[in-house]
Enzyme design. Structure first.
Site, PDB file in Angstrom:
ATOM      1  N   ARG A 225       0.811  -1.217   0.000  1.00 40.52           N
ATOM      2  CA  ARG A 225       0.000   0.000   0.000  1.00 40.52           C
ATOM      3  C   ARG A 225       0.846   1.270   0.000  1.00 40.52           C
ATOM      4  NH1 ARG A 225      -0.967   3.090   4.202  1.00 40.52           N
ATOM      5  NH2 ARG A 225      -0.139   1.495   5.611  1.00 40.52           N
TER       6      ARG A 225
ATOM      7  N   CYS B 139      -3.453  -3.104  12.719  1.00 42.77           N
ATOM      8  CA  CYS B 139      -2.522  -4.156  12.299  1.00 42.77           C
ATOM      9  C   CYS B 139      -2.609  -5.319  13.277  1.00 42.77           C
ATOM     10  CB  CYS B 139      -1.101  -3.612  12.235  1.00 42.77           C
ATOM     11  SG  CYS B 139      -0.866  -2.348  10.978  1.00 42.77           S
TER      12      CYS B 139
ATOM     13  N   ASN C 150       5.490  -3.908  19.151  1.00 40.37           N
ATOM     14  CA  ASN C 150       4.294  -4.693  19.497  1.00 40.37           C
ATOM     15  C   ASN C 150       4.578  -5.711  20.595  1.00 40.37           C
ATOM     16  OD1 ASN C 150       3.759  -4.778  15.967  1.00 40.37           O
ATOM     17  ND2 ASN C 150       2.773  -3.365  17.383  1.00 40.37           N
TER      18      ASN C 150
END
EC number: 2.1.1.45
Length: 279
Positions: free
Chosen positions: A21, A156, A188
């Site tokens: 993207r 995400c 994360n």
């Protein structure tokens, strides 16, 4: 943190080139997994420096239910002076073009965690862990299909589930559809490890296993040089998490609202490795 380095190595050796993207291009695999024993130390990456203050600030921001960039700065830095955050590119590149202003990012993580169709998933999770520890519905989702097109960035890491063992340990597993291995994944891992510790403290449990399951697991083309340097480095001993005192979620968010309330004792990483964030 050998588990993290193995994921990097798998992507380098097994990945295929992909368009994405952002237009940057990636090398990608599908499906990745890691399991960390939180009793052995806090899983902060040591083969480069972790942006710890940003990890804490973002998680507190999520837990507060806010979706505004100004609040993120307050949680991270203790004040809003227009500082750069990891959400600044998403605000500037996506949110503004969607018609948002004044720091609003749309119904991103905090909105879904604390008000998914009128349900406060975090409070319900805490109560469930306390009152029905063997339940199989200790799950929080940020993937609200009806609101995806209103978000500056769809989630995400879109969901996590908790499990309570018979001897009072708390495990947490999170699932991630899109995994930026160099910049995102270490962030994360630390964020969900911190969340596990916070939830354990709020429910009288002991943190044990943190489990990660990833989908499209990728390295951006312009991160490859840094990744190749990182995998050459030897991991160092893990630090210990030191948290402030808090008795409930309100106490946590109202009285410990700055990232410096949380410390990594004994954190001695290799030097930082910088890279551009693709948004």
């Amino acid at each position: 943190m050998q588990q993290y380095l193995k994921i990097l190595t798998d992507v380098i050796l097994l990945g295929e080139p992909r368009n994405d993207r952002t237009g940057t291009g990636t090398v990608s695999i599908f499906d990745s997994y890691a399991k960390f024993d939180l009793r052995e130390g806090f899983p902060a990456v040591t083969t480069k420096r972790l942006a710890w203050k940003s990890v804490v600030g973002e998680l507190l921001w999520f837990l507060s239910g806010s979706t505004n960039l100004h609040d993120l700065r307050v949680f991270t830095f203790g004040r809003d002076e227009g500082q750069w955050t990891i959400w600044t590119p998403n605000y500037e590149d996506q949110a503004i073009s969607m018609g948002y202003d004044k720091g609003n990012l749309g119904p991103v993580y905090g909105k879904q965690w604390r008000n998914f169709g009128g349900r406060d998933q975090i409070l319900e999770l805490i109560e469930g862990l306390k009152n029905n520890p063997h339940g199989r519905r200790h799950l929080v989702s940020a993937w609200n299909v009806a609101e995806l097109d209103k978000m500056a960035l769809p989630p995400c890491h879109y969901g996590f589930q908790c499990y309570v063992s018979n001897d009072g340990y708390l495990d947490l597993k999170w699932t991630q559809r899109s995994v930026d291995c160099f910049l995102g994944l270490p962030f994360n891992i630390a964020s969900y490890a911190l969340l596990t510790h916070i939830l354990a403290k709020l429910t009288g449990l002991k943190p044990r296993y943190l489990i990660f399951s990833g989908g499209d697991t990728h390295i951006y083309n312009d991160h490859m040089e840094q990744v190749e340097e990182q995998v050459k480095r030897k991991p160092r001993p893990l630090p210990t998490l030191v948290m402030p005192e808090f008795v409930d979620l309100y106490d946590l968010l109202e009285n410990n609202t700055a990232a410096w309330s949380f410390h990594l004792e004994g954190y001695d990483p290799h030097p930082a490795l910088k890279a551009k964030m693709s948004s």
